[in-house]
Write a protein that holds these residues in place. Sequence first.
Motif, PDB file in Angstrom:
ATOM      1  N   GLY A 119      37.361  31.082   5.587  1.00 22.16           N
ATOM      2  CA  GLY A 119      38.515  31.529   4.750  1.00 22.16           C
ATOM      3  C   GLY A 119      37.990  32.364   3.564  1.00 22.16           C
ATOM      4  O   GLY A 119      38.649  32.954   3.205  1.00 22.16           O
ATOM      5  N   ALA A 120      36.811  31.908   2.982  1.00 23.17           N
ATOM      6  CA  ALA A 120      36.172  32.694   1.848  1.00 23.17           C
ATOM      7  C   ALA A 120      35.938  33.817   2.401  1.00 23.17           C
ATOM      8  O   ALA A 120      35.748  35.004   1.525  1.00 23.17           O
ATOM      9  CB  ALA A 120      35.005  31.604   1.273  1.00 23.17           C
ATOM     10  N   VAL A 121      35.207  34.040   3.391  1.00 22.01           N
ATOM     11  CA  VAL A 121      34.755  35.319   4.028  1.00 22.01           C
ATOM     12  C   VAL A 121      35.549  36.436   4.397  1.00 22.01           C
ATOM     13  O   VAL A 121      35.710  37.658   4.087  1.00 22.01           O
ATOM     14  CB  VAL A 121      33.475  35.236   4.968  1.00 22.01           C
ATOM     15  CG1 VAL A 121      33.032  36.448   5.636  1.00 22.01           C
ATOM     16  CG2 VAL A 121      32.486  34.270   4.407  1.00 22.01           C
ATOM     17  N   ASP A 122      36.618  36.043   5.227  1.00 23.69           N
ATOM     18  CA  ASP A 122      37.590  36.754   5.867  1.00 23.69           C
ATOM     19  C   ASP A 122      38.931  36.425   5.580  1.00 23.69           C
ATOM     20  O   ASP A 122      39.754  37.027   6.403  1.00 23.69           O
ATOM     21  CB  ASP A 122      37.267  37.122   7.258  1.00 23.69           C
ATOM     22  CG  ASP A 122      37.271  35.661   7.997  1.00 23.69           C
ATOM     23  OD1 ASP A 122      37.742  34.783   7.493  1.00 23.69           O
ATOM     24  OD2 ASP A 122      37.129  35.853   9.272  1.00 23.69           O
ATOM     25  N   GLY A 123      39.140  35.557   4.716  1.00 28.52           N
ATOM     26  CA  GLY A 123      40.756  35.334   4.649  1.00 28.52           C
ATOM     27  C   GLY A 123      41.203  34.475   5.914  1.00 28.52           C
ATOM     28  O   GLY A 123      42.492  34.700   6.057  1.00 28.52           O
ATOM     29  N   HIS A 124      40.504  33.668   6.550  1.00 33.68           N
ATOM     30  CA  HIS A 124      40.988  33.198   7.688  1.00 33.68           C
ATOM     31  C   HIS A 124      42.011  32.230   7.396  1.00 33.68           C
ATOM     32  O   HIS A 124      42.010  31.345   6.395  1.00 33.68           O
ATOM     33  CB  HIS A 124      39.705  32.370   8.465  1.00 33.68           C
ATOM     34  CG  HIS A 124      39.916  32.123   9.841  1.00 33.68           C
ATOM     35  ND1 HIS A 124      40.502  31.164  10.279  1.00 33.68           N
ATOM     36  CD2 HIS A 124      39.736  32.871  10.858  1.00 33.68           C
ATOM     37  CE1 HIS A 124      40.690  31.191  11.746  1.00 33.68           C
ATOM     38  NE2 HIS A 124      40.059  32.188  11.977  1.00 33.68           N
ATOM     39  N   PRO A 125      43.227  32.172   8.192  1.00 33.23           N
ATOM     40  CA  PRO A 125      44.143  31.505   7.653  1.00 33.23           C
ATOM     41  C   PRO A 125      44.157  29.744   7.791  1.00 33.23           C
ATOM     42  O   PRO A 125      44.817  29.097   7.142  1.00 33.23           O
ATOM     43  CB  PRO A 125      45.502  31.611   8.756  1.00 33.23           C
ATOM     44  CG  PRO A 125      44.659  32.290   9.814  1.00 33.23           C
ATOM     45  CD  PRO A 125      43.288  32.802   9.396  1.00 33.23           C
ATOM     46  N   ASP A 126      43.045  29.382   8.542  1.00 33.21           N
ATOM     47  CA  ASP A 126      42.944  27.989   8.577  1.00 33.21           C
ATOM     48  C   ASP A 126      42.145  27.372   7.435  1.00 33.21           C
ATOM     49  O   ASP A 126      42.064  26.115   7.621  1.00 33.21           O
ATOM     50  CB  ASP A 126      42.264  27.788   9.958  1.00 33.21           C
ATOM     51  CG  ASP A 126      40.956  27.752  10.195  1.00 33.21           C
ATOM     52  OD1 ASP A 126      40.374  28.460   9.369  1.00 33.21           O
ATOM     53  OD2 ASP A 126      40.110  27.170  10.991  1.00 33.21           O
ATOM     54  N   VAL A 127      41.928  28.076   6.596  1.00 35.82           N
ATOM     55  CA  VAL A 127      41.331  27.351   5.324  1.00 35.82           C
ATOM     56  C   VAL A 127      42.266  26.345   4.657  1.00 35.82           C
ATOM     57  O   VAL A 127      41.747  25.185   4.204  1.00 35.82           O
ATOM     58  CB  VAL A 127      40.764  28.392   4.168  1.00 35.82           C
ATOM     59  CG1 VAL A 127      41.910  28.956   3.687  1.00 35.82           C
ATOM     60  CG2 VAL A 127      40.029  27.765   3.230  1.00 35.82           C
ATOM     61  N   ARG A 128      43.462  26.533   4.533  1.00 35.11           N
ATOM     62  CA  ARG A 128      44.660  25.386   4.055  1.00 35.11           C
ATOM     63  C   ARG A 128      44.440  24.266   4.960  1.00 35.11           C
ATOM     64  O   ARG A 128      44.362  23.325   4.482  1.00 35.11           O
ATOM     65  CB  ARG A 128      45.837  26.135   3.979  1.00 35.11           C
ATOM     66  CG  ARG A 128      46.872  25.033   3.312  1.00 35.11           C
ATOM     67  CD  ARG A 128      48.241  25.794   3.158  1.00 35.11           C
ATOM     68  NE  ARG A 128      48.833  26.347   4.236  1.00 35.11           N
ATOM     69  CZ  ARG A 128      49.417  25.513   5.182  1.00 35.11           C
ATOM     70  NH1 ARG A 128      49.559  24.281   5.132  1.00 35.11           N
ATOM     71  NH2 ARG A 128      49.922  26.038   6.248  1.00 35.11           N
ATOM     72  N   ASP A 129      44.635  24.581   6.207  1.00 33.78           N
ATOM     73  CA  ASP A 129      44.532  23.132   7.314  1.00 33.78           C
ATOM     74  C   ASP A 129      43.432  22.499   6.988  1.00 33.78           C
ATOM     75  O   ASP A 129      43.336  21.136   7.088  1.00 33.78           O
ATOM     76  CB  ASP A 129      44.831  23.739   8.465  1.00 33.78           C
ATOM     77  CG  ASP A 129      46.342  24.297   8.815  1.00 33.78           C
ATOM     78  OD1 ASP A 129      47.091  24.159   8.022  1.00 33.78           O
ATOM     79  OD2 ASP A 129      46.410  25.180   9.861  1.00 33.78           O
ATOM     80  N   ALA A 130      42.178  23.358   7.006  1.00 35.04           N
ATOM     81  CA  ALA A 130      40.918  22.647   6.857  1.00 35.04           C
ATOM     82  C   ALA A 130      40.933  21.728   5.550  1.00 35.04           C
ATOM     83  O   ALA A 130      40.250  20.616   5.647  1.00 35.04           O
ATOM     84  CB  ALA A 130      39.748  23.578   6.820  1.00 35.04           C
ATOM     85  N   ALA A 131      41.351  22.361   4.523  1.00 33.70           N
ATOM     86  CA  ALA A 131      41.183  21.711   3.009  1.00 33.70           C
ATOM     87  C   ALA A 131      42.196  20.360   3.298  1.00 33.70           C
ATOM     88  O   ALA A 131      41.814  19.293   2.704  1.00 33.70           O
ATOM     89  CB  ALA A 131      41.590  22.711   2.148  1.00 33.70           C
ATOM     90  N   LEU A 132      43.464  20.470   3.892  1.00 35.45           N
ATOM     91  CA  LEU A 132      44.174  19.291   3.779  1.00 35.45           C
ATOM     92  C   LEU A 132      43.477  18.066   4.753  1.00 35.45           C
ATOM     93  O   LEU A 132      43.375  16.888   4.507  1.00 35.45           O
ATOM     94  CB  LEU A 132      45.531  19.870   4.646  1.00 35.45           C
ATOM     95  CG  LEU A 132      46.387  20.580   3.769  1.00 35.45           C
ATOM     96  CD1 LEU A 132      47.569  21.071   4.398  1.00 35.45           C
ATOM     97  CD2 LEU A 132      46.827  19.732   2.518  1.00 35.45           C
ATOM     98  N   VAL A 133      42.827  18.600   5.978  1.00 37.74           N
ATOM     99  CA  VAL A 133      42.277  17.548   6.841  1.00 37.74           C
ATOM    100  C   VAL A 133      41.122  16.980   6.011  1.00 37.74           C
ATOM    101  O   VAL A 133      41.032  15.693   6.134  1.00 37.74           O
ATOM    102  CB  VAL A 133      41.642  18.077   8.184  1.00 37.74           C
ATOM    103  CG1 VAL A 133      41.142  17.266   8.879  1.00 37.74           C
ATOM    104  CG2 VAL A 133      43.202  18.390   9.021  1.00 37.74           C
ATOM    105  N   LEU A 134      40.309  17.704   5.393  1.00 38.94           N
ATOM    106  CA  LEU A 134      39.098  17.199   4.777  1.00 38.94           C
ATOM    107  C   LEU A 134      39.594  16.289   3.510  1.00 38.94           C
ATOM    108  O   LEU A 134      38.988  15.284   3.307  1.00 38.94           O
ATOM    109  CB  LEU A 134      38.213  18.318   4.167  1.00 38.94           C
ATOM    110  CG  LEU A 134      37.552  19.094   5.403  1.00 38.94           C
ATOM    111  CD1 LEU A 134      36.942  20.604   4.968  1.00 38.94           C
ATOM    112  CD2 LEU A 134      36.411  18.152   6.066  1.00 38.94           C
ATOM    113  N   ALA A 135      40.561  16.986   2.949  1.00 38.31           N
ATOM    114  CA  ALA A 135      41.213  16.004   1.743  1.00 38.31           C
ATOM    115  C   ALA A 135      41.732  14.581   2.090  1.00 38.31           C
ATOM    116  O   ALA A 135      41.514  13.651   1.731  1.00 38.31           O
ATOM    117  CB  ALA A 135      42.239  16.828   1.140  1.00 38.31           C
ATOM    118  N   ALA A 136      42.333  14.654   3.493  1.00 33.30           N
ATOM    119  CA  ALA A 136      42.767  13.368   4.076  1.00 33.30           C
ATOM    120  C   ALA A 136      41.827  12.305   4.288  1.00 33.30           C
ATOM    121  O   ALA A 136      41.689  11.311   4.027  1.00 33.30           O
ATOM    122  CB  ALA A 136      43.740  13.747   5.242  1.00 33.30           C
TER     123      ALA A 136
END
Length: 157
Positions: A119-136
């Motif tokens: 997500g940081a390198v190419d704006g990949h859309p799964d960065v939000r989902d990744a953050a939510l799963v990791l936060a959970a």
Amino acid sequence: MLGMLGHLVPERRQAVLLAVALPAALYLGHRIVEQVDLAAGAWTQVVAGIWLATLPFALLGLVLGQLTAASDLPAVTNGVLSIGSLLGGLLVPVVLFPASLVDLAEALPTYRPGGVGRGAVDGHPDVRDAALVLAAWTVEAALVLAVRHWRTARRTG
């Protein structure tokens, strides 16, 4: 909550130190050796994002340490890491999994740190989902630790 978990301060310090080493190695390896050229903001997002992505693993390690006898801890830890690595796509690419295992892999914290970096390198859309799963996973592990500490303190004090 920090007061409740004061006895875990040495473990938290070790976890944070280890969590800092991986992103630093990532930055140095890619910037110096591979000569990856990203904007400062992208590097900050990669390093901070991957560092934050390690927090659930540090807390899960503390949970294992709290719930497992010392003599059994190496076997339990290796088992959990092996299963997490296999089902999280580290040892076998998730695209080769059947659909039911893909859903399981995407729910595991072992699958998600890559999404943070992409997500940081190419704006990949799964960065939000990744953050939510990791936060959970982080919140769940922290709650298990807090409840475990509360029960122990109540029983002994």
